[in-house]
Write a protein that holds these residues in place. Structure first.
Motif, short mmCIF file in Angstrom:
data_model
loop_
_atom_site.label_atom_id
_atom_site.label_comp_id
_atom_site.label_asym_id
_atom_site.label_seq_id
_atom_site.Cartn_x
_atom_site.Cartn_y
_atom_site.Cartn_z
N VAL A 269 0.86 -1.18 0.00
CA VAL A 269 0.00 0.00 0.00
C VAL A 269 0.89 1.24 0.00
CG1 VAL A 269 -1.83 1.23 1.23
CG2 VAL A 269 -1.72 -1.27 1.37
N PRO A 270 0.84 2.06 -1.04
CA PRO A 270 1.64 3.28 -1.05
C PRO A 270 1.30 4.18 0.15
CG PRO A 270 0.70 2.86 -3.21
CD PRO A 270 0.06 1.89 -2.25
N VAL A 271 2.28 4.91 0.64
CA VAL A 271 2.13 5.69 1.87
C VAL A 271 0.98 6.68 1.81
CG1 VAL A 271 3.28 7.40 3.35
CG2 VAL A 271 4.54 5.42 2.52
N GLY A 272 0.73 7.33 0.70
CA GLY A 272 -0.32 8.34 0.62
C GLY A 272 -1.72 7.79 0.41
N THR A 273 -1.86 6.49 0.42
CA THR A 273 -3.15 5.87 0.13
C THR A 273 -4.20 6.26 1.17
OG1 THR A 273 -2.11 3.97 -0.90
CG2 THR A 273 -4.34 3.63 -0.09
N MET A 274 -5.40 6.54 0.67
CA MET A 274 -6.53 6.85 1.55
C MET A 274 -7.39 5.60 1.67
SD MET A 274 -6.12 10.04 2.36
CE MET A 274 -7.66 10.73 2.88
N LEU A 275 -7.71 5.23 2.89
CA LEU A 275 -8.49 4.03 3.16
C LEU A 275 -9.90 4.38 3.58
CD1 LEU A 275 -5.84 2.23 5.40
CD2 LEU A 275 -6.28 1.79 2.99
N THR A 276 -10.83 3.51 3.26
CA THR A 276 -12.19 3.66 3.80
C THR A 276 -12.13 3.29 5.27
OG1 THR A 276 -12.83 1.36 3.38
CG2 THR A 276 -13.19 2.96 1.58
N THR A 277 -13.16 3.63 6.01
CA THR A 277 -13.18 3.27 7.43
C THR A 277 -13.19 1.76 7.61
OG1 THR A 277 -15.58 3.58 7.45
CG2 THR A 277 -14.22 5.41 8.26
N GLN A 278 -13.82 1.03 6.71
CA GLN A 278 -13.83 -0.43 6.83
C GLN A 278 -12.43 -1.00 6.58
OE1 GLN A 278 -16.59 -2.49 7.82
NE2 GLN A 278 -14.75 -3.68 8.19
N SER B 235 -19.68 12.67 2.24
CA SER B 235 -20.24 12.19 3.51
C SER B 235 -19.41 11.04 4.09
CB SER B 235 -21.68 11.72 3.29
OG SER B 235 -21.70 10.65 2.36
N HIS B 236 -18.27 10.74 3.48
CA HIS B 236 -17.45 9.61 3.91
C HIS B 236 -16.16 10.07 4.58
CE1 HIS B 236 -20.05 6.90 1.65
NE2 HIS B 236 -19.97 7.76 0.64
N ARG B 237 -15.70 9.28 5.52
CA ARG B 237 -14.42 9.53 6.16
C ARG B 237 -13.36 8.68 5.47
NH1 ARG B 237 -18.10 8.68 10.40
NH2 ARG B 237 -18.63 10.61 11.44
N ARG B 238 -12.16 9.27 5.29
CA ARG B 238 -11.04 8.54 4.71
C ARG B 238 -9.83 8.71 5.63
NH1 ARG B 238 -14.54 6.44 2.33
NH2 ARG B 238 -14.96 6.53 0.10
N VAL B 239 -9.07 7.64 5.78
CA VAL B 239 -7.90 7.63 6.66
C VAL B 239 -6.66 7.37 5.83
CG1 VAL B 239 -6.85 6.54 8.68
CG2 VAL B 239 -9.34 6.71 8.53
N ARG B 240 -5.65 8.22 5.98
CA ARG B 240 -4.37 7.99 5.29
C ARG B 240 -3.67 6.82 5.93
NH1 ARG B 240 -1.48 12.21 2.40
NH2 ARG B 240 0.33 11.23 3.33
N ILE B 241 -3.06 5.99 5.11
CA ILE B 241 -2.36 4.81 5.61
C ILE B 241 -1.25 5.18 6.58
CG2 ILE B 241 -0.78 4.63 3.65
CD1 ILE B 241 -2.29 1.62 5.40
N ASP B 242 -0.52 6.27 6.32
CA ASP B 242 0.56 6.65 7.21
C ASP B 242 0.04 7.10 8.58
OD1 ASP B 242 -0.48 8.88 5.86
OD2 ASP B 242 1.43 9.95 5.81
N GLU B 243 -1.13 7.72 8.60
CA GLU B 243 -1.74 8.11 9.88
C GLU B 243 -2.19 6.87 10.65
OE1 GLU B 243 -3.14 10.24 13.07
OE2 GLU B 243 -1.77 10.86 11.48
N LEU B 244 -2.70 5.89 9.94
CA LEU B 244 -3.13 4.64 10.57
C LEU B 244 -1.93 3.91 11.17
CD1 LEU B 244 -5.84 3.10 10.90
CD2 LEU B 244 -5.09 1.68 8.99
N MET B 245 -0.82 3.89 10.43
CA MET B 245 0.40 3.22 10.92
C MET B 245 0.99 3.98 12.11
SD MET B 245 0.64 0.50 9.12
CE MET B 245 -1.15 0.50 9.21
#
Length: 154
Positions: free
Chosen positions: A79-88, A117-127
């Protein structure tokens, strides 16, 4: 017309755990690459027309790390660092429920972006959150071990 049956190997390692042969292959490849990098200060492979192509040490280390995960029997997704993930997707990566992830987002524990209306989380923030949580757990375990030793001595 005959329908071909999909074998395990037809599906990539993002969709299934590696087979015993893939685990062994990854372990041998990781070792060979590590030795080659140590001897040559990088990794050299044959490119077009048989010309040597040098792979930078940082890239070689990334390949070794990837092979290490496969050799441990893990499924692998890049997963590239800047990837945006869905909440799921983010919840799945942390092995928590989506409602609990949403609670963490709203509490400010994990930064997110609102996209419509959707939330997105950056992979680097999740890590970052995962690593921070792991450090807190390690510190708590160290404190518990220290308290246990003090109790045994007292």
């Amino acid at each position: 017309m005959a329908q071909t049956e999909n074998t395990t190997e037809d599906r990539g390692l993002m969709e299934r755990p590696p087979t015993r042969d893939e685990i062994d292959s990854a372990a041998h490849a990781a070792t060979a690459i590590a030795v080659a990098m140590e001897l040559d200060g990088g990794l050299k492979v044959s490119g077009e027309n048989g010309e040597a192509v040098k792979i930078a040490p940082a890239v070689g280390q990334l390949i070794i790390e990837l092979l290490g995960h496969v050799s441990n029997g893990n499924m692998v997704t890049l997963v590239p660092v800047g990837t945006m993930l869905t909440t799921q997707e983010a919840a799945d990566m942390l092995n928590i429920s989506r409602p609990y992830l949403t609670k963490l987002l709203l509490r400010g524990d994990i930064k997110f972006e609102q996209v419509g209306s959707h939330r997105r989380v950056r992979i680097d923030e999740l890590m970052r959150y995962r690593d921070e949580k792991a450090k807190k757990q390690e510190a708590a375990l160290a404190d518990l071990a220290r308290l246990g030793q003090e109790f045994d001595q007292g």
